[in-house]
Design a protein around this motif. Structure first.
Motif, PDB file in Angstrom:
ATOM      1  N   TYR A  68      -5.089  -1.838   3.564  1.00 39.34           N
ATOM      2  CA  TYR A  68      -5.396  -1.919   2.296  1.00 39.34           C
ATOM      3  C   TYR A  68      -5.832  -3.554   1.898  1.00 39.34           C
ATOM      4  O   TYR A  68      -4.742  -4.039   1.286  1.00 39.34           O
ATOM      5  N   PRO A  69      -6.595  -4.119   2.257  1.00 39.02           N
ATOM      6  CA  PRO A  69      -6.930  -5.396   2.105  1.00 39.02           C
ATOM      7  C   PRO A  69      -7.074  -5.840   0.715  1.00 39.02           C
ATOM      8  O   PRO A  69      -7.411  -5.079  -0.236  1.00 39.02           O
TER       9      PRO A  69
ATOM     10  N   VAL B 186     -15.387  -4.619  -4.982  1.00 39.48           N
ATOM     11  CA  VAL B 186     -13.997  -5.051  -5.280  1.00 39.48           C
ATOM     12  C   VAL B 186     -13.832  -5.230  -6.989  1.00 39.48           C
ATOM     13  O   VAL B 186     -12.541  -4.942  -7.339  1.00 39.48           O
TER      14      VAL B 186
ATOM     15  N   ALA C 207      -7.408  -6.081  -4.651  1.00 42.12           N
ATOM     16  CA  ALA C 207      -8.743  -5.130  -5.017  1.00 42.12           C
ATOM     17  C   ALA C 207      -9.016  -5.172  -6.431  1.00 42.12           C
ATOM     18  O   ALA C 207     -10.199  -4.949  -6.832  1.00 42.12           O
TER      19      ALA C 207
ATOM     20  N   GLY D 267       0.836  -1.268  -0.111  1.00 38.21           N
ATOM     21  CA  GLY D 267      -0.053   0.048  -0.012  1.00 38.21           C
ATOM     22  C   GLY D 267       0.741   1.273   0.092  1.00 38.21           C
ATOM     23  O   GLY D 267       0.495   2.316   0.356  1.00 38.21           O
TER      24      GLY D 267
ATOM     25  N   ASN E  85      -1.090   4.514  -6.863  1.00 37.61           N
ATOM     26  CA  ASN E  85      -1.419   4.591  -5.436  1.00 37.61           C
ATOM     27  C   ASN E  85      -2.095   3.306  -4.943  1.00 37.61           C
ATOM     28  O   ASN E  85      -2.645   2.483  -5.768  1.00 37.61           O
ATOM     29  N   PRO E  86      -2.112   3.182  -3.546  1.00 37.85           N
ATOM     30  CA  PRO E  86      -3.034   2.272  -3.051  1.00 37.85           C
ATOM     31  C   PRO E  86      -4.275   2.302  -3.494  1.00 37.85           C
ATOM     32  O   PRO E  86      -4.701   3.344  -3.718  1.00 37.85           O
ATOM     33  N   PRO E  87      -5.121   0.934  -3.521  1.00 32.25           N
ATOM     34  CA  PRO E  87      -6.706   1.198  -3.870  1.00 32.25           C
ATOM     35  C   PRO E  87      -7.467   2.107  -3.161  1.00 32.25           C
ATOM     36  O   PRO E  87      -7.264   2.160  -1.896  1.00 32.25           O
TER      37      PRO E  87
ATOM     38  N   ARG F   9     -10.653   2.690  -0.892  1.00 37.59           N
ATOM     39  CA  ARG F   9     -11.224   1.760   0.099  1.00 37.59           C
ATOM     40  C   ARG F   9     -12.687   2.013   0.324  1.00 37.59           C
ATOM     41  O   ARG F   9     -13.112   3.158   0.237  1.00 37.59           O
TER      42      ARG F   9
ATOM     43  N   GLY G 175     -12.689  -1.922  -8.113  1.00 33.58           N
ATOM     44  CA  GLY G 175     -11.316  -1.464  -7.875  1.00 33.58           C
ATOM     45  C   GLY G 175     -11.148  -1.080  -6.269  1.00 33.58           C
ATOM     46  O   GLY G 175      -9.977  -1.002  -6.031  1.00 33.58           O
ATOM     47  N   TYR G 176     -11.950  -1.188  -5.525  1.00 35.33           N
ATOM     48  CA  TYR G 176     -11.863  -1.083  -3.944  1.00 35.33           C
ATOM     49  C   TYR G 176     -11.543  -2.149  -3.150  1.00 35.33           C
ATOM     50  O   TYR G 176     -11.814  -3.228  -3.673  1.00 35.33           O
ATOM     51  N   GLY G 177     -10.565  -1.605  -2.304  1.00 39.62           N
ATOM     52  CA  GLY G 177     -10.302  -2.770  -1.259  1.00 39.62           C
ATOM     53  C   GLY G 177     -11.461  -2.623  -0.081  1.00 39.62           C
ATOM     54  O   GLY G 177     -11.586  -1.378   0.446  1.00 39.62           O
ATOM     55  N   VAL G 178     -12.060  -3.614   0.313  1.00 37.56           N
ATOM     56  CA  VAL G 178     -13.350  -3.480   0.893  1.00 37.56           C
ATOM     57  C   VAL G 178     -13.103  -4.057   2.269  1.00 37.56           C
ATOM     58  O   VAL G 178     -12.442  -5.275   2.369  1.00 37.56           O
ATOM     59  N   THR G 179     -13.592  -3.582   3.249  1.00 41.25           N
ATOM     60  CA  THR G 179     -13.588  -4.288   4.694  1.00 41.25           C
ATOM     61  C   THR G 179     -14.993  -4.114   5.263  1.00 41.25           C
ATOM     62  O   THR G 179     -15.717  -2.938   4.924  1.00 41.25           O
TER      63      THR G 179
ATOM     64  N   THR H 189     -12.125  -8.884   4.018  1.00 41.41           N
ATOM     65  CA  THR H 189     -11.699  -8.526   5.131  1.00 41.41           C
ATOM     66  C   THR H 189     -13.172  -8.032   6.082  1.00 41.41           C
ATOM     67  O   THR H 189     -13.369  -7.305   5.936  1.00 41.41           O
TER      68      THR H 189
END
Lengths: 238, 114
Positions: free
Chosen positions: B7-8, A99, B11, A16, A77-79, A81, A102-106, A124
């Motif tokens: 940043y899980p 997802v 993605a 990240g 850049n990091p995805p 969120r 393109g998102y990192g999902v929690t 996550t």
């Protein structure tokens, strides 16, 4: 691109870390520019380096302006969120859609019956109280927060953290009546009208969504609209 | 509580990671990247297409309009290792048999990986 550069880019993504690959399109040489260092054979003047850092912070890949037009800067850049509060049926549709986009999902939900790996494969999960969970994730301007629990104890806790952050999108599930009641509670907690105005509620674009998947689609469409066109465009469209 | 990964997950469709796997499997690989766009173009700057020496591809640099031509160039790049800067568009003077139906123009940089 040599193998070392490719490996360094993949490592940066894994951790990240924001960086940019800078290529000289004429000479074929390249370097990776991080916030604090540079790796690679392409030499950059101090002014070129500061231009690259500017491009990274604006997340705007492209060729630099003349006289540096031979330099192509590609930002890694990091995805973005998405934090979903409430491991509910709509979240089961929203998480995989986000997802794909393109998102990192929690997904945060303190209720063990909801937040299970069977219900959310590959996502996550945080089995935490929403304010603690959200605070630990440190929402920033590349983060969207959506609350879906319908339970004021859980949703309000998350919203009170989201509204104090500079996340780019806040959405909260609930009817107009539910939303008015929610705004009243948050007002009594001391939030200003400007802060409350950041909450998209009822959440999602108005497309007549009925099923969980359709509602998830409406939410993701609204997040996309705010991200790409800004909150102003949303106001104009309403 | 443990600190969650901020940043899980993987993605997005990870074109570079897939290209790295192809390299590790001994394939020749080229990477095409959109470096400039003018007017209406289907994929933004930074969009990527990876191609292996068997013509397998992942990702995109347009809506499917120019991929065929880019793959052909990519195979040449894998062969000689020389990067190329390709122009596609309606007012293109180069003799490309392909174009962008949307009327836009794109510039694509193709380089060999590894």
């Amino acid at each position: 691109m040599n193998r070392d550069t490719l490996t360094a880019l993949l490592q940066a993504r894994k951790h990240g870390t924001a960086c940019a690959l800078v290529r000289d399109l004429k000479a074929g040489s390249q370097s990776i520019v991080f916030i604090d260092r540079k790796e690679g054979t392409l030499a950059l003047t101090p002014s070129q380096k500061s231009l690259v850092l500017e491009v990274i912070s604006e997340d705007r890949s492209g060729r630099l302006d003349a006289p540096n037009q031979d330099l192509f800067v590609q930002v890694f850049n990091p995805p973005m969120r998405l934090v979903v509060v409430g491991a509910v049926h709509i979240a089961q549709a929203l998480a995989p859609m986000a997802v794909l986009a393109g998102y990192g999902v929690t997904v945060i939900d303190p209720r063990g019956a909801f937040a299970t790996d069977q219900r959310f494969p590959g996502v996550t999960l945080l089995q935490e109280w929403p304010d603690d969970g959200l605070m630990a994730l440190k929402p920033d301007r590349r983060t969207a927060v959506v609350t879906l629990t319908h339970d004021p104890k859980l949703d309000d806790a998350a919203l009170s953290v989201a509204l104090k952050s500079n996340c780019f999108y806040v959405g909260s599930l609930g009817s107009k009546k539910t939303h008015q009641a929610r705004l009243g509670r948050l007002r009594r907690m001391g939030f200003s009208e400007a802060e409350l105005g950041r909450i998209h509620g009822p959440v999602g674009l108005t497309i007549g969504a009925l099923t969980p998947a359709e509602i998830a689609l409406a939410i993701l469409a609204q997040i996309t609209q705010v991200r790409r066109q800004g909150p102003a465009a949303l106001g104009a469209a309403a | 509580m443990s600190t969650p990964n901020p940043y899980p997950g993987e993605a997005r469709e990870d074109i570079l990671a897939e290209a790295a796997r192809w390299l590790d499997a001994g394939k020749g690989v080229a990477l095409a990247t959109v470096v400039t766009t003018w007017g209406s173009s289907p994929r933004p700057v930074g969009s990527q297409l990876a191609v292996d020496d068997g013509g397998r591809m992942i990702g995109s640099v347009s809506g499917g309009c120019i991929e065929g031509a880019v793959v052909k160039e990519a195979l040449d790049v894998i062969g000689d290792g020389k990067p190329r800067l390709l122009d596609f568009g309606v007012s293109n003077e180069q003799a490309w048999e392909v174009g962008l139906a949307c009327g836009g123009k794109v510039q694509v940089y193709v380089e060999r990986l590894g």
